[in-house]
Every structure is written in structure tokens, then in C-alpha cells.
Design an enzyme around this catalytic site. Structure first.
Site: not given
Ligand code: TYM
Length: 329
Positions: A111, A194, A197
């Protein structure tokens, strides 16, 4: 009976990764365990969603849970922020969380790399809130995808730390869990990484047939030449196929690939067919559920009652062990 708990963040619609990594396991486990499943809206706040959109996605995900087969009679199905005990216990657990340990968490480092302008303390203590979610119901099994493994390790460390510090056996050490054995990672359609969203590489449970076929058609492959090692993008397509297709279909295309005779167009048509078989019935039920706002509210309310009862009992025990004393009359 063992307790199972898991959650999904409230941002964005659910995709095949959420479904196979987590949700499908929830549906199976509710038959045989004491289960708690929730929508993590507090966790979603790290990215500062607009207030006007924030809780719309909570009801959307509740509808997606139900449409995927979660039965509110068989499990506690709730929204994280409806349980104020979670926020209280999070404060207590923060005292056992060392900053150095949190700074080394892979998800935090990622992040920081991706969003250096928004490194807030909620992001740093994300694993503490997640451990609270799990420990507050004293869960044993936590069905999650591979990306959550480290968070479970941290949760076990906090459980041990609390038990040792206060000489108690309050918290079991929970394990990450997947029905098939190993935790899984469903890759995206873009050839690497992966399915996520916000990565624009996913198939969502709400996608219609045309969208699914278009996305699968565009999935990255390779030139189809016979080689010993399978290329990363093709390996990824096979991983998705192993989730949605039958073993016979999977073997057929694996053999074709090994023989250098694979036609990716055919494989993609088959893959799109098999994805549609899984997701289109769920999509139809999602659309139905969304028509029934009153039912969704009822489910939310009942779920919160069940979850609060269990959470309050743990919090009380915890505070007693820590030396808190209630007001005396
Ligand atoms: P979230 O919302 O990112 O994802 C929800 C669940 O879906 C799994 N998942 C995947 N599994 C396989 N392949 C993928 N491509 C894939 N993408 C997502 C995740 O592993 C997860 O199981 N921090 C959590 C939410 C959470 C939670 C909890 C989970 C909050 N508190 C307590 C378990 C227990 C999260 O962000 O998941």
C-alpha cells in the site's frame, strides 16, 4: 463445535477471486460450523470512499453473499460497523501490536508503494482490526485466499500474546482455511498478478454474459508454440479453468497444450462457458435480492444481534482479565 469467521471488504463488487478464495468456502462451512460472516466496512475507510457511495456497496455485497448461497438462518451475517464492540476491542488489541511488526507486513508495504500520499495509521493497524474481527468471536478457522495468510499469522501472535500476558486461555489460535487444502490465489485475466477489485482484470459475479465473453476473449495468452515451461499468462488461464471447469475439460486442454496443439480461441470459449455456468445464476439472484431492500435490512439487523451477543461476551471476559472494573451502583 468449531467457530468459523471471515469477511470481505465493502469496496466494489465481488469477483471470481473472492468467490473461490473465500465465499464458496463460507457457503460450505455454514452447514457444519458455528459461523460468522461479515462485510468489512471499517476496513474500507482506509481509501477514503465518498460518504454518498460508502454504504451503497454494503447492501450490494450483502445481496451478493445471499445470492451466492449464504443462509442467514445458518450463520451470523452482519456488517462490521454494526458491532461497536469491535471498535472497542480494537483499541485494547492495539496495545499488544508492535509498530515494527506492522511496518513489515507485506500488505502495508504494498500500500505504501502504491499510494505514498495516503499512508494513514488505519492502514498500518489494518491487521489489528482484522485480528479483532477474528478474535472477538474466538474463531478457529478463517476461510481466506492466499493473500491473507500473513494477517492470520499476526492474529495468532496477538492471541498468544494476550493469553500469555494475562495468564489466560481466552483466545484460540486461528488458522487460515480452504476446503481443498492449500489456500488459493485466482489470477487476473491480464497475464500476471491476482484478480482484484480495482485492477481491471476481473470477472465479477454481476457481469452479464456479454461482458464475461468479451473479457475472457481479451485475456492475455502467448504465441502457442510448444515449449517445456508454460508461460505465466497461460498458467493463469489454466488456474482459472481449474476452478470453474470439470477435471476432464481441464485435462483435455492441458494435454493439447503439452502437445503444442492448443487453440487458445477454443480454450477461451470453453472457459467463458464454464464461468457463465457458475456466475450467471448468481447474477440473476443478486438482481432479485437488490429488489428486496426490506429483506436485506432485516437480514442485517438479525445478523448484528447474533454477532453482538457473541462479541460482547468476549469483550467482557477480555476486560475482566485486563483488570477493568465496571461502575458499581
Ligand atoms: P478482501 O476484501 O480483499 O477479499 C475478500 C476475500 O477474498 C479473497 N480474495 C482472493 N482469493 C483468491 N484469489 C484472489 N484473486 C482473491 N482476491 C481476494 C481474500 O483472500 C479474502 O479472503 N482484510 C480482508 C477482509 C477482512 C477479513 C477480516 C477477512 C477483514 N477482516 C477477518 C477474514 C477475517 C480483505 O481485505 O479481503
Amino acid at each position: 463445535m468449531e467457530t468459523v469467521l471471515s469477511g470481505i471488504r465493502s469496496t466494489g463488487n465481488l469477483h471470481l477471486g473472492n468467490y473461490y478464495g473465500a465465499l464458496r468456502n463460507f457457503v460450505r462451512l455454514q452447514e457444519s460450523h458455528r459461523c460468522f460472516f461479515f462485510i468489512a466496512d471499517l476496513h474500507s475507510l482506509t481509501t477514503h470512499p465518498k460518504a454518498a457511495d460508502f454504504h451503497g456497496s454494503v447492501l450490494q455485497i450483502l445481496a451478493e453473499y445471499l445470492a451466492s448461497g449464504l443462509d442467514p438462518e445458518k450463520c451470523a451475517l452482519y456488517v462490521q460497523s454494526d458491532i461497536p464492540e469491535i471498535s472497542e476491542m480494537y483499541v485494547l488489541l492495539n496495545m499488544l501490536a508492535y509498530v515494527g511488526e506492522l511496518e513489515r507486513t507485506a500488505s502495508f508495504k504494498e500500500k505504501v508503494r502504491k499510494h505514498p500520499q495516503n499512508v494513514n495509521a488505519g492502514l498500518l493497524t489494518y491487521p489489528v482490526l482484522m485480528a479483532t474481527d477474528i478474535l472477538i468471536h474466538r474463531a478457529h478457522k478463517v476461510p481466506v485466499g492466499k493473500d491473507q495468510e500473513q494477517h492470520l499469522e499476526i492474529t495468532r501472535a496477538y492471541a498468544r500474546r494476550f493469553n500469555n500476558l494475562y495468564g489466560a486461555a481466552l483466545f484460540p489460535e486461528p488458522d487460515a482455511y480452504n476446503f481443498g487444502g492449500e489456500l488459493i490465489k485466482i489470477p487476473g485475466l491480464d497475464g500476471s498478478g491476482k484478480m482484484g477489485k480495482s485492477e481491471g482484470n476481473g470477472i465479477f459475479l454481476t457481469d452479464d454474459e456479454a461482458a464475461i465473453r468479451r473479457k475472457v476473449k481479451k485475456a492475455v495468452t502467448d504465441a502457442g508454440e510448444k515449449t517445456d515451461a508454460m508461460s505465466e499468462p497461460v498458467k493463469n488461464l489454466f488456474t482459472i479453468m481449474s476452478a470453474v471447469s470439470t477435471p476432464e475439460v481441464l485435462n483435455f486442454y492441458k494435454q493439447a497444450h503439452a502437445a503444442g496443439a492448443i487453440r487458445y480461441g477454443d480454450m477461451k470459449n470453453q472457459l467463458a462457458d464454464d464461468i457463465c455456468k457458475v456466475t450467471l445464476p448468481i447474477r440473476a439472484r443478486i438482481l432479485d435480492m437488490l429488489q428486496n431492500a426490506r429483506y436485506l435490512q432485516k437480514v442485517r439487523k438479525n445478523g448484528a444481534e447474533k454477532a453482538r451477543e457473541s462479541a460482547a461476551a468476549t469483550l467482557l471476559e477480555m476486560k475482566k482479565l485486563m483488570g477493568f472494573k465496571a461502575i458499581e451502583n
